[in-house]
Design a protein around this motif. Structure first.
Motif, short mmCIF file in Angstrom:
data_model
loop_
_atom_site.label_atom_id
_atom_site.label_comp_id
_atom_site.label_asym_id
_atom_site.label_seq_id
_atom_site.Cartn_x
_atom_site.Cartn_y
_atom_site.Cartn_z
N VAL A 82 0.84 -1.20 0.00
CA VAL A 82 0.00 0.00 0.00
C VAL A 82 0.88 1.26 0.00
O VAL A 82 0.57 2.25 -0.66
N ALA A 83 2.00 1.19 0.72
CA ALA A 83 2.89 2.36 0.81
C ALA A 83 3.70 2.58 -0.46
O ALA A 83 4.21 3.67 -0.69
N CYS A 84 3.83 1.53 -1.26
CA CYS A 84 4.72 1.62 -2.43
C CYS A 84 4.14 2.55 -3.49
O CYS A 84 3.08 2.28 -4.05
N PRO A 85 4.82 3.64 -3.81
CA PRO A 85 4.27 4.59 -4.79
C PRO A 85 4.35 4.06 -6.22
O PRO A 85 3.67 4.55 -7.11
N PHE A 125 10.05 3.34 1.06
CA PHE A 125 8.77 3.49 1.78
C PHE A 125 8.30 2.14 2.34
O PHE A 125 7.68 2.08 3.39
N CYS A 126 8.57 1.05 1.61
CA CYS A 126 8.14 -0.27 2.07
C CYS A 126 8.82 -0.59 3.40
O CYS A 126 8.19 -1.10 4.33
N GLU A 127 10.09 -0.28 3.47
CA GLU A 127 10.87 -0.52 4.70
C GLU A 127 10.26 0.27 5.87
O GLU A 127 10.13 -0.24 6.98
N GLU A 128 9.91 1.51 5.59
CA GLU A 128 9.36 2.35 6.66
C GLU A 128 7.96 1.91 7.08
O GLU A 128 7.58 2.06 8.23
N ALA A 129 7.19 1.38 6.12
CA ALA A 129 5.80 1.01 6.42
C ALA A 129 5.70 -0.30 7.19
O ALA A 129 4.71 -0.54 7.87
N CYS A 130 6.71 -1.14 7.10
CA CYS A 130 6.60 -2.50 7.65
C CYS A 130 6.58 -2.49 9.18
O CYS A 130 7.53 -2.04 9.82
N PRO A 131 5.51 -3.02 9.78
CA PRO A 131 5.44 -3.03 11.26
C PRO A 131 6.21 -4.20 11.87
O PRO A 131 6.34 -4.30 13.07
#
Ligand code: SF4
Ligand code: SF4
Length: 186
Positions: A82-85, A125-131
């Protein structure tokens, strides 16, 4: 007419002298500039034999991390996708079966996880979004290929090896947890 930027140049229309019409001085001048470049320090490197050091913030090929017990961290929540632009990430979630507790950390896992390296812009962004601290970008350069399908990186290329000695070091990319926040167990 006066130009707005005041940078207009008036072109001289004067007739060329006989020496200028020979063109030899201009050719010699051009060749001397070319020759002078032979003796300058080269701006290029002979990649891939010679490699320049990467910037500390370089973001290269992703890795799907395992935890300390070798279990896959990814729980197929889809937040990275979802975060991936660039809409580069796709996955298929599956339920963990009894007996698979040593393979997958959570009850849900990514049976298929794919990143299109042709779409990815390595934004992180994927790295930052991953919980789950499951995906990181690394200093590895994504390998080139002759065919488009070779740029779809699946779990075979993304998941880090089970062997602890071959794990991918991402310590430089991990942001330390503030003292006020409890770090989840790894
Ligand atoms: S680095 Fe950016 S573009 Fe590449 S997969 Fe992650 S979020 Fe998408
Ligand atoms: S890599 Fe992280 S954000 Fe992406 S699906 Fe797995 S757990 Fe969720």
């Amino acid at each position: 007419m006066q130009s707005l930027t005041n940078r207009a140049k008036t072109v001289s229309n004067k007739r060329m002298s006989w020496l200028e019409r020979l063109y030899f001085p201009a050719i010699i001048n051009g060749l001397s500039i070319t020759l002078s470049h032979f003796f300058r320090k080269k701006a290029t490197v002979r990649y891939p034999e010679e490699q320049r050091p990467f910037s500390p913030v370089f973001r290269g090929q992703h890795v799907l991390k395992r935890d300390n017990e070798g279990r896959e961290r990814c729980t197929a929540c889809g937040l990275c996708a979802v975060a991936c632009p660039a809409e580069a990430i796709t996955m298929v979630a599956a339920e963990r079966k009894t007996g698979e507790e040593k393979l997958y950390r959570e009850e849900k896992y990514a049976a298929v996880y794919e990143i299109s390296m042709l779409r990815c812009i390595f934004c992180g962004f994927c790295e930052e979004a991953c919980p789950k601290e499951a995906i990181y970008l690394t200093e590895r350069v994504a390998h080139p290929d002759y065919f488009r399908k070779g740029f779809i990186f699946g779990k075979d290329k993304l998941l880090e090896p089970l062997d602890k000695s071959k794990r991918i070091d991402i310590s430089k990319r991990v942001i330390p947890y503030p003292a006020s926040i409890k770090k989840p167990s790894s």
